[in-house]
Enzyme design. Sequence first.
Site, PDB file in Angstrom:
ATOM      1  N   HIS A 163      39.535  11.459  14.314  1.00  0.00           N
ATOM      2  CA  HIS A 163      40.592  12.479  14.424  1.00  0.00           C
ATOM      3  C   HIS A 163      41.262  12.395  15.806  1.00  0.00           C
ATOM      4  CE1 HIS A 163      42.289  16.633  13.669  1.00  0.00           C
ATOM      5  NE2 HIS A 163      42.343  16.588  14.990  1.00  0.00           N
ATOM      6  N   GLU A 164      40.465  12.424  16.850  1.00  0.00           N
ATOM      7  CA  GLU A 164      41.055  12.477  18.201  1.00  0.00           C
ATOM      8  C   GLU A 164      41.795  11.190  18.539  1.00  0.00           C
ATOM      9  OE1 GLU A 164      41.279  15.282  19.220  1.00  0.00           O
ATOM     10  OE2 GLU A 164      39.580  16.320  18.318  1.00  0.00           O
ATOM     11  N   HIS A 167      45.159  11.088  16.948  1.00  0.00           N
ATOM     12  CA  HIS A 167      46.227  11.784  17.689  1.00  0.00           C
ATOM     13  C   HIS A 167      46.927  10.801  18.627  1.00  0.00           C
ATOM     14  CE1 HIS A 167      46.041  15.886  16.376  1.00  0.00           C
ATOM     15  NE2 HIS A 167      44.788  16.093  16.757  1.00  0.00           N
ATOM     16  N   TYR A 178      53.844  18.762  18.561  1.00  0.00           N
ATOM     17  CA  TYR A 178      52.646  19.536  18.199  1.00  0.00           C
ATOM     18  C   TYR A 178      53.001  20.998  17.978  1.00  0.00           C
ATOM     19  CZ  TYR A 178      47.544  19.851  17.951  1.00  0.00           C
ATOM     20  OH  TYR A 178      46.241  19.996  17.532  1.00  0.00           O
ATOM     21  N   GLU A 187      48.363  17.116  12.834  1.00  0.00           N
ATOM     22  CA  GLU A 187      46.966  17.491  12.582  1.00  0.00           C
ATOM     23  C   GLU A 187      46.440  16.846  11.296  1.00  0.00           C
ATOM     24  OE1 GLU A 187      44.167  18.959  13.625  1.00  0.00           O
ATOM     25  OE2 GLU A 187      45.208  18.688  15.507  1.00  0.00           O
ATOM     26  N   ASP A 253      48.380  29.258  17.495  1.00  0.00           N
ATOM     27  CA  ASP A 253      48.017  27.855  17.221  1.00  0.00           C
ATOM     28  C   ASP A 253      49.270  26.986  17.037  1.00  0.00           C
ATOM     29  OD1 ASP A 253      46.385  25.616  16.557  1.00  0.00           O
ATOM     30  OD2 ASP A 253      46.384  26.172  14.424  1.00  0.00           O
ATOM     31  N   HIS A 258      46.662  23.859  13.001  1.00  0.00           N
ATOM     32  CA  HIS A 258      45.346  23.621  12.386  1.00  0.00           C
ATOM     33  C   HIS A 258      45.160  24.422  11.107  1.00  0.00           C
ATOM     34  CE1 HIS A 258      44.612  22.490  16.652  1.00  0.00           C
ATOM     35  NE2 HIS A 258      43.853  21.559  16.119  1.00  0.00           N
TER      36      HIS A 258
HETATM   37  N1  ASN Z   1      39.987  19.463  18.463  1.00  0.00           N
HETATM   38  C1  ASN Z   1      41.337  19.945  18.476  1.00  0.00           C
HETATM   39  C2  ASN Z   1      42.249  18.927  17.847  1.00  0.00           C
HETATM   40  O1  ASN Z   1      42.092  17.743  18.039  1.00  0.00           O
HETATM   41  C3  ASN Z   1      41.778  20.229  19.845  1.00  0.00           C
HETATM   42  C4  ASN Z   1      43.129  20.800  19.818  1.00  0.00           C
HETATM   43  O2  ASN Z   1      43.347  21.902  19.395  1.00  0.00           O
HETATM   44  N2  ASN Z   1      44.110  20.067  20.275  1.00  0.00           N
HETATM   45  O3  ASN Z   1      43.134  19.299  17.140  1.00  0.00           O
HETATM   46 ZN    ZN Z   2      43.616  17.626  16.157  1.00  0.00          ZN
END
Ligand code: ASN
Ligand code: ZN
Length: 336
Positions: A163-164, A167, A178, A187, A253, A258
Amino acid sequence: NHLCSADGPRTATGKDLNNVNQSLNTYQLGASYYLIDASRAMYNPSSVLPEKGTGVIYTLDLRDAAYTFNGAFQQVTSTDNLWASSASVSAHYNAGVVYEYFKTKHGRNSIDNKGSSIVSVINVKSDKGEILDNAFWNGEAIFYGNGDKAFKPLAGALDVAGHEMSHGVVQYTAGLEYQDEPGAINESMADVFGVLVEGRNWLIGEDIVKATAYPSGALRSMQDPHNGGTGLQDVNKGWQPAHYSERYTGTQDNGGVHVNSGVPNKAFYQFATATGMSKDKAGRVYYRALSVYLTSLSQFTDLRYAVIQAATDLYGANSAEVAAARTAFTTVGIVD
Ligand code: ASN
Ligand code: ZN
């Protein structure tokens, strides 16, 4: 002595956060070993610290210091090529798995497709020095907290690494901002490639959630967005919409990035599980949609168009794959 002939890439094994022994690529410089994976790249031993663009995978340690953008990262070192820090083993191993996923499945050479170095940082605290119950991509590297109420140490989950790092891939492809629908697509893409890298199920974070916080057993479910997280039907407690009509329209958010990712997540699940489809085929289509058609301000309807266009390119306009894409988006209320 950095110039001695013993210097160079080594292999090792180490126990990860799930108590699994993993093979690691390390690097020896004199009497010290480092979590530097130079197995795919030339590494310049005159700089132990990360060099941009050299194709080396580094795992660094913030040693519970507060996060700063250019933190006082330290190398993870060993005198005997044995690796006792299971968080560092997980982070280092998983970064290599994610690199290999994008290389073998999509022909992508690292996060920027130019063979950039990949940096993971473990033992991270918040910028205020508080325990970090999260992981994030900061535009340059992956940062893993050790968890608190909601999570165990976050480096323990391959889908979180996927996931990370995804991004980062989004940043260098569509560049989806974002916020609002582009943010929810950002996301969702991170979740899509997170589950594809892991290849196990449709859940996000099942290896690192604490059951007390997440009785559903995962942070999110792409198959069943209503019933991930806490299982409570509340946008502040992990509930996600599974249909466009249920979307969150508030400002928290970043406009619910998310939360509303549940809608495209469910569309991806429908697409990948349609008759004749597979995760591999769906992943190929999504990677093309992300890297060729989506842009920074793409909305959900643009995602529908991008996926249909990518499926058309790969399988033809009259293919079952294109029909499956149309049906998947229509099912979640994203129509033309
Ligand atoms: N773990 C979260 C994400 O990757 C961190 C965030 O809110 N950016 O979306
Ligand atoms: Zn994320």
